[in-house]
Design a protein around this motif. Structure first.
Motif, PDB file in Angstrom:
ATOM      1  N   SER A 100      43.905  29.587  29.432  1.00 44.66           N
ATOM      2  CA  SER A 100      45.073  29.741  28.730  1.00 44.66           C
ATOM      3  C   SER A 100      45.539  31.097  28.385  1.00 44.66           C
ATOM      4  CB  SER A 100      45.342  28.800  27.320  1.00 44.66           C
ATOM      5  OG  SER A 100      44.209  29.119  26.641  1.00 44.66           O
ATOM      6  N   LEU A 101      44.570  32.200  28.317  1.00 44.67           N
ATOM      7  CA  LEU A 101      44.603  33.497  28.143  1.00 44.67           C
ATOM      8  C   LEU A 101      44.736  34.423  29.410  1.00 44.67           C
ATOM      9  CD1 LEU A 101      41.858  33.767  25.241  1.00 44.67           C
ATOM     10  CD2 LEU A 101      44.215  33.623  24.994  1.00 44.67           C
ATOM     11  N   THR A 102      44.011  34.134  30.357  1.00 42.64           N
ATOM     12  CA  THR A 102      43.789  34.913  31.704  1.00 42.64           C
ATOM     13  C   THR A 102      44.455  34.275  32.691  1.00 42.64           C
ATOM     14  OG1 THR A 102      41.697  33.914  32.140  1.00 42.64           O
ATOM     15  CG2 THR A 102      41.999  35.989  30.636  1.00 42.64           C
ATOM     16  N   GLY A 103      44.591  32.943  32.849  1.00 42.57           N
ATOM     17  CA  GLY A 103      45.316  32.207  34.120  1.00 42.57           C
ATOM     18  C   GLY A 103      44.135  32.053  35.019  1.00 42.57           C
ATOM     19  N   THR A 140      42.397  35.279  39.433  1.00 43.10           N
ATOM     20  CA  THR A 140      43.768  34.152  39.234  1.00 43.10           C
ATOM     21  C   THR A 140      44.041  33.611  40.384  1.00 43.10           C
ATOM     22  OG1 THR A 140      45.232  35.709  39.241  1.00 43.10           O
ATOM     23  CG2 THR A 140      44.525  35.215  37.143  1.00 43.10           C
ATOM     24  N   LEU A 141      44.504  32.506  40.704  1.00 46.45           N
ATOM     25  CA  LEU A 141      44.665  31.895  42.045  1.00 46.45           C
ATOM     26  C   LEU A 141      45.882  33.144  42.813  1.00 46.45           C
ATOM     27  CD1 LEU A 141      45.490  28.199  41.336  1.00 46.45           C
ATOM     28  CD2 LEU A 141      43.853  29.045  42.418  1.00 46.45           C
ATOM     29  N   THR A 148      42.690  37.401  49.855  1.00 48.05           N
ATOM     30  CA  THR A 148      42.387  36.777  51.101  1.00 48.05           C
ATOM     31  C   THR A 148      43.283  37.390  52.198  1.00 48.05           C
ATOM     32  OG1 THR A 148      41.719  34.848  49.938  1.00 48.05           O
ATOM     33  CG2 THR A 148      41.860  34.619  52.129  1.00 48.05           C
ATOM     34  N   THR A 149      44.578  37.227  52.134  1.00 43.98           N
ATOM     35  CA  THR A 149      45.609  37.796  52.998  1.00 43.98           C
ATOM     36  C   THR A 149      45.385  39.111  53.501  1.00 43.98           C
ATOM     37  OG1 THR A 149      47.017  36.172  52.118  1.00 43.98           O
ATOM     38  CG2 THR A 149      47.852  38.100  53.499  1.00 43.98           C
TER      39      THR A 149
END
Length: 293
Positions: A100-103, A140-141, A148-149
């Protein structure tokens, strides 16, 4: 005529009816009990307080009792987060709070406190103290997708450049003068297979100046340490843009490897006599695949 006396009046009172005479005493008692129950029900409906059982009172006291908490700091991506968290909650629950703080999704977090913190452990079991620092390793996602890209594009670009080169790295003058010195006596054994990174530093290799160099992978810190006789540089894995490698002609059990630290090929840090079995593991570690796949 003379008035009837008191005794005579009692004798003259009306006799009880048949129904009154036949009403049993138990019916009178039952009616009394029903009236009492009706009054109690009425009291409850009116909102009068009802006595609680001892078990209900004890349960409420336990639930209302505040949890013991601890204040500490969480470090991630050069940021500090002040956290107050229950001592008896688990690392898994803490990861949800950090999300919740960092994602950073909990599944992509690694919490480091005197080593890797296991999900099932409580903060009390980890002996977390007031003011302690806990490190979070993860992305994060959005960062994962972007990295990755970029990595895939950089790899493809490097592969194209390598294919277009008419001369191998080993044959270039810059590298040939180092390779002509021969394999160092204390270099680690190499072979043509594939292995995971060893738990000890890769040592005995050479840099472009001909000096000894060792590589230490600190995955829990998201860093690689490049050590020489004079200094040790601690580089974030994310700062390395690309990795190129080539097996050494005539001694394919060893490779030469270039770590690109800047935007151009001129920024490559070359390492020679890398055991070939670790080349793919090194690339995976630096490009972050160890963390996401």
């Amino acid at each position: 005529m003379a008035a009837p006396e008191e005794g005579d009046a009692e004798m003259m009172a009306d006799p009880p009816t048949k129904e009154e005479a036949e009403t049993p005493a138990t019916q009178v008692e039952t009616n009394s009990q029903t009236d009492s129950q009706t009054k109690q029900t009425s009291d409850a409906v009116d909102g009068s307080p009802q006595p609680q059982s001892q078990e209900e009172t004890t349960l409420q006291e336990v639930l209302s009792e505040p949890k013991e908490t601890i204040d500490f700091k969480v470090m991630w991506n050069k940021k500090k987060y002040d956290i107050t968290f229950p001592l008896d909650d688990t690392v898994e629950m803490l990861k949800k709070h950090i999300h919740s703080l960092t994602g950073i999704p909990p599944a992509m977090q690694k919490l480091m406190y005197k080593g890797l913190a296991q999900d099932q452990k409580t903060l009390r079991e980890l002996k977390v103290t007031k003011g302690a620092k806990m490190m979070v390793v993860g992305s994060t996602l959005d960062d994962v997708v972007a990295a990755t890209t970029v990595d895939k594009e950089a790899i493809k670009e490097e592969e194209k450049k390598e294919k277009s080169q008419k001369e191998s790295f080993s044959g270039q003058k810059l590298h040939k003068k180092i390779l002509d010195k021969g394999k160092p006596d204390d270099v680690m054994p190499g072979h043509k297979g594939k292995e995971k990174l060893p738990t000890v530093p890769l040592s005995g290799m050479l840099n472009k100046s001909g000096g000894k160099v060792r590589l230490t992978f600190k995955l829990e810190l998201d860093q690689v340490w490049i050590g020489t006789k004079d200094r040790t540089d601690k580089l974030p894995l994310g700062s390395i843009k690309a990795v190129v490698s080539e097996k050494i002609d005539g001694q394919e059990e060893y490779s030469m490897m270039g770590l690109q630290l800047g935007p151009t090929e001129a920024s490559r840090y070359w390492v020679y006599w890398v055991p070939s079995q670790y080349v793919e593991a090194i690339k995976d570690a630096i490009l972050g695949k160890w963390q996401y796949f």
